[in-house]
Design a protein around this motif. Sequence first.
Motif, PDB file in Angstrom:
ATOM      1  N   MET A 217       0.845  -1.186   0.000  1.00 46.91           N
ATOM      2  CA  MET A 217       0.000   0.000   0.000  1.00 46.91           C
ATOM      3  C   MET A 217       0.888   1.246   0.000  1.00 46.91           C
ATOM      4  O   MET A 217       2.018   1.223   0.494  1.00 46.91           O
ATOM      5  CB  MET A 217      -0.902   0.016   1.235  1.00 46.91           C
ATOM      6  CG  MET A 217      -1.784  -1.207   1.387  1.00 46.91           C
ATOM      7  SD  MET A 217      -2.857  -1.548  -0.023  1.00 46.91           S
ATOM      8  CE  MET A 217      -3.928  -0.116  -0.005  1.00 46.91           C
ATOM      9  N   ASN A 220       3.431   2.875   3.137  1.00 47.37           N
ATOM     10  CA  ASN A 220       3.250   1.923   4.237  1.00 47.37           C
ATOM     11  C   ASN A 220       4.539   1.143   4.477  1.00 47.37           C
ATOM     12  O   ASN A 220       4.618  -0.060   4.251  1.00 47.37           O
ATOM     13  CB  ASN A 220       2.083   0.979   3.919  1.00 47.37           C
ATOM     14  CG  ASN A 220       1.725   0.045   5.057  1.00 47.37           C
ATOM     15  OD1 ASN A 220       1.170  -1.015   4.830  1.00 47.37           O
ATOM     16  ND2 ASN A 220       2.043   0.425   6.283  1.00 47.37           N
ATOM     17  N   SER A 254       2.456   4.981   8.572  1.00 44.92           N
ATOM     18  CA  SER A 254       1.162   5.152   7.916  1.00 44.92           C
ATOM     19  C   SER A 254       0.469   3.811   7.675  1.00 44.92           C
ATOM     20  O   SER A 254       0.217   3.406   6.542  1.00 44.92           O
ATOM     21  CB  SER A 254       1.342   5.889   6.576  1.00 44.92           C
ATOM     22  OG  SER A 254       0.115   6.416   6.130  1.00 44.92           O
ATOM     23  N   TYR A 256      -1.904   0.739   6.975  1.00 44.04           N
ATOM     24  CA  TYR A 256      -3.099   0.584   6.145  1.00 44.04           C
ATOM     25  C   TYR A 256      -4.212  -0.018   6.994  1.00 44.04           C
ATOM     26  O   TYR A 256      -4.049  -1.082   7.600  1.00 44.04           O
ATOM     27  CB  TYR A 256      -2.766  -0.328   4.969  1.00 44.04           C
ATOM     28  CG  TYR A 256      -3.953  -0.849   4.204  1.00 44.04           C
ATOM     29  CD1 TYR A 256      -4.790   0.012   3.505  1.00 44.04           C
ATOM     30  CD2 TYR A 256      -4.221  -2.214   4.154  1.00 44.04           C
ATOM     31  CE1 TYR A 256      -5.878  -0.477   2.783  1.00 44.04           C
ATOM     32  CE2 TYR A 256      -5.294  -2.710   3.439  1.00 44.04           C
ATOM     33  CZ  TYR A 256      -6.124  -1.838   2.759  1.00 44.04           C
ATOM     34  OH  TYR A 256      -7.196  -2.322   2.055  1.00 44.04           O
ATOM     35  N   TRP A 257      -5.372   0.675   7.050  1.00 47.89           N
ATOM     36  CA  TRP A 257      -6.499   0.234   7.866  1.00 47.89           C
ATOM     37  C   TRP A 257      -7.626  -0.358   7.044  1.00 47.89           C
ATOM     38  O   TRP A 257      -8.574  -0.924   7.605  1.00 47.89           O
ATOM     39  CB  TRP A 257      -7.039   1.410   8.693  1.00 47.89           C
ATOM     40  CG  TRP A 257      -6.113   1.790   9.782  1.00 47.89           C
ATOM     41  CD1 TRP A 257      -4.995   2.573   9.687  1.00 47.89           C
ATOM     42  CD2 TRP A 257      -6.185   1.374  11.152  1.00 47.89           C
ATOM     43  NE1 TRP A 257      -4.374   2.673  10.897  1.00 47.89           N
ATOM     44  CE2 TRP A 257      -5.084   1.946  11.822  1.00 47.89           C
ATOM     45  CE3 TRP A 257      -7.078   0.588  11.878  1.00 47.89           C
ATOM     46  CZ2 TRP A 257      -4.848   1.752  13.182  1.00 47.89           C
ATOM     47  CZ3 TRP A 257      -6.847   0.389  13.228  1.00 47.89           C
ATOM     48  CH2 TRP A 257      -5.743   0.967  13.868  1.00 47.89           C
ATOM     49  N   SER A 259      -9.758  -0.383   2.855  1.00 43.62           N
ATOM     50  CA  SER A 259     -10.210   0.397   1.704  1.00 43.62           C
ATOM     51  C   SER A 259     -11.713   0.634   1.807  1.00 43.62           C
ATOM     52  O   SER A 259     -12.470  -0.280   2.152  1.00 43.62           O
ATOM     53  CB  SER A 259      -9.900  -0.355   0.407  1.00 43.62           C
ATOM     54  OG  SER A 259      -8.512  -0.610   0.293  1.00 43.62           O
ATOM     55  N   ASN A 279      -3.815   4.564   0.192  1.00 45.48           N
ATOM     56  CA  ASN A 279      -3.773   4.528   1.655  1.00 45.48           C
ATOM     57  C   ASN A 279      -4.246   5.893   2.145  1.00 45.48           C
ATOM     58  O   ASN A 279      -3.619   6.913   1.862  1.00 45.48           O
ATOM     59  CB  ASN A 279      -2.343   4.242   2.121  1.00 45.48           C
ATOM     60  CG  ASN A 279      -2.214   4.174   3.624  1.00 45.48           C
ATOM     61  OD1 ASN A 279      -3.188   4.301   4.361  1.00 45.48           O
ATOM     62  ND2 ASN A 279      -0.989   3.974   4.101  1.00 45.48           N
ATOM     63  N   ASN A 281      -4.657   6.915   5.341  1.00 48.50           N
ATOM     64  CA  ASN A 281      -4.159   7.329   6.648  1.00 48.50           C
ATOM     65  C   ASN A 281      -3.315   8.600   6.491  1.00 48.50           C
ATOM     66  O   ASN A 281      -2.866   8.938   5.395  1.00 48.50           O
ATOM     67  CB  ASN A 281      -3.316   6.204   7.258  1.00 48.50           C
ATOM     68  CG  ASN A 281      -3.162   6.316   8.761  1.00 48.50           C
ATOM     69  OD1 ASN A 281      -3.571   7.300   9.374  1.00 48.50           O
ATOM     70  ND2 ASN A 281      -2.574   5.301   9.363  1.00 48.50           N
ATOM     71  N   TYR A 704     -10.328  -4.882   4.200  1.00 45.53           N
ATOM     72  CA  TYR A 704      -8.899  -4.963   4.489  1.00 45.53           C
ATOM     73  C   TYR A 704      -8.263  -5.925   3.491  1.00 45.53           C
ATOM     74  O   TYR A 704      -8.375  -7.139   3.602  1.00 45.53           O
ATOM     75  CB  TYR A 704      -8.669  -5.430   5.923  1.00 45.53           C
ATOM     76  CG  TYR A 704      -7.220  -5.417   6.334  1.00 45.53           C
ATOM     77  CD1 TYR A 704      -6.549  -4.221   6.535  1.00 45.53           C
ATOM     78  CD2 TYR A 704      -6.522  -6.604   6.506  1.00 45.53           C
ATOM     79  CE1 TYR A 704      -5.219  -4.197   6.901  1.00 45.53           C
ATOM     80  CE2 TYR A 704      -5.193  -6.597   6.878  1.00 45.53           C
ATOM     81  CZ  TYR A 704      -4.542  -5.391   7.068  1.00 45.53           C
ATOM     82  OH  TYR A 704      -3.219  -5.386   7.428  1.00 45.53           O
TER      83      TYR A 704
END
Length: 719
Positions: A217, A220, A254, A256-257, A259, A279, A281, A704
């Motif tokens: 991502m 990240n 940063s 990735y949490w 999409s 990403n 964030n 995710y």
Amino acid sequence: MPIKTSSLVLLVGACNLAWADEPLELSPVAIDATVEKPSGLVLDQPIKTGSRLGLTARETPASVSVADRAVIEARGAKDTQDVINTMTGVNASANPGYGGYVAYRGFTAGQITQLYNGIGMSYASANRPVDAWIYERVELIGGPSTFLYGAGAVGGSINYITKLASRDEQTVEGRVRYGSYDSSELAIGVNHALTSGPDPRHFARLDVSRTHGNGYMDRNEREATSTAFSILSDLSEQLSHTLALEYQEDKEDSPYWGSPLLNPVGDTMHIDKSRRFDNYNVADGRYEQRVRWLRSIIDYQINDSTSLQNTLYHYDGQRDYRNLENYRYNASNSLVSRYSAFLQRHDQQVDGNRFELRHDNQLFGLRSQWSAGLDYSVNQQRLYPSSRFSSAPYDTIDPEHFDPGSFADIPGGAGLKKVRKHEVTTMAGFAENRLELTERLALLSGLRYDHLHMEVTNYGAVTPTSPAFFQRTWEPVTGRIGLVYALTPTANVYVQYSTAADPPAGSLASATFSQTQNFDLATGEQVEVGSKFDFLEGRGSATVAAYQIVRKDFAVTDPNNPTTTIQAGQQTSNGIELAAKLQVTQALLVEGNFAYVDAQYDEFNESVSGRVVSRQGNTPTNVPNHVANAWLSYEFDPRWQVGMDARYVASVYADNANTLKAPSYTLYGAFARYRVDANTALTLRVRNLTDEIYAKQAYGTLYYMGAPRTFEVGVDTRF
């Protein structure tokens, strides 16, 4: 059972990627094809997780999966999550907010106990994936196992076992790996005898792994260091001591949490594939973890039939989060709104001592094995939550052109401030026995008593639902009883019944007053039958297990008051698990596993917009009803080996209403390995061969995503 899954199991089969980590008595140009290949189906080696009696998997009346060092390397596992995803029925992911998230036998997160050398932290966020290099083996036992490891574990227990100093005079091994997205690993392991001659003798081992990657991502980047050091001292012929230290550091920029889903949101989750690697964030988002372990282990062989072990341990973990964690498209999918800013720290320490006594004797003239012990621990966690959550978005950006911004620019925040301190003291006694009723029939029984005392100090605002101090005590008794009958020396059948006690809110290390004030522990019970056997003159082995698990009395919304909760929940999981391996020829090995589970809520209410809604009959979130793995390896030349693997995961629901789901997926991989000589191998590997777009985890309105197609090359050596 869906045809697609059945076809996968029948056509791809079950196989293993052979690996040459074992000491090889070979010439530089020849490899003995009769050497047994590494396999994840281990039936006749002692295991630690299914029992304290030193039984083999075949002797244990439970479904047990094992990945030893040779299998970890054969599978190409980079971290502990990769390892457990090869085990029967496991589906794991590593969303930053959910730590080492595991779904198994219809249960998830804190309902699956994750242990490190038999020690648990009782907090799911502490179970982040760790680089696999420092681990000797990983073991999994299915179903309730509270009687072994304490409260929790209604779905099962996973045990990560670290490499320790051994009595080998000297061993040196190393790895260099590089792959897509600048992912790299540099690792070394050394085992060395510090003294020679008569006792006492001392041995030391050091393992260090350093990994780095820019991430698939955007923005990240991740780097991690894992170190394990131990000294084994033979103080006499009967007495030895092991001092073990570990340090793990993990930094992710940063993180990735997930999409955001495309609108309109329908039954199946969809994302914009053209923005697959975006990403959202903030630029200075961060996840960090620092872990220290210290263990002092005394082993004393009193006589031929009696031994004791004492383990004194200390764990210190600190986890930091600084992220903007939630994202949603507007109606036209042209803009993205960003929500949920969190600045948090978890500062956790676990100190304890475990004493175990083993004794073999005769009981009523029958051979009997005993294990008993005491366990004492204090688990302290200080929480520093500073959320800036609002129903209104922090900002709305154009995903085609946007500045991710800085966390410091988000208004309304403050620095870290201690809000709560949790202290959970556990005092436990446990006993286990194996009694050989006849030459073929053995009875296994186990019992554990826990005294759990929780104290919570609130440093924030005092309210009726958040007092300055509160405490609770629970005293669960859990156990297992099972029968194993040997049909032949290499085939048996078994039946077992086991129970579990599950803490309110999943973890006492973070539970609030409202989650624990009026709640007893939830309970679980399992009935399992199965068989473990060899076939085709030992060229093949297989296991089969069928089970039912019922979890009762967990918290649900009061049907008469949507603002309160009561203990009235119930979930039932029925399932079957299969695992098999077959050495088709000396050169060709196939191996695989398959799991089916029907998990549903029998009693479950939740509050939705101020109304009580029943979820009876629904499936828990992120629980796939089918999971299958398969491996195939072929040595077409003494120096060359090639292989393929496949993994299928069925669709999962993202919400309790079962109105939104992530689709099923199948991943394929391939490798080629060249043995430079008896000690060194070069491996080329591709993962996600078809570049599948898939959700490793689904929650709320976020998808995710798992890794795309990647390539890597690695060199392993041992001398």
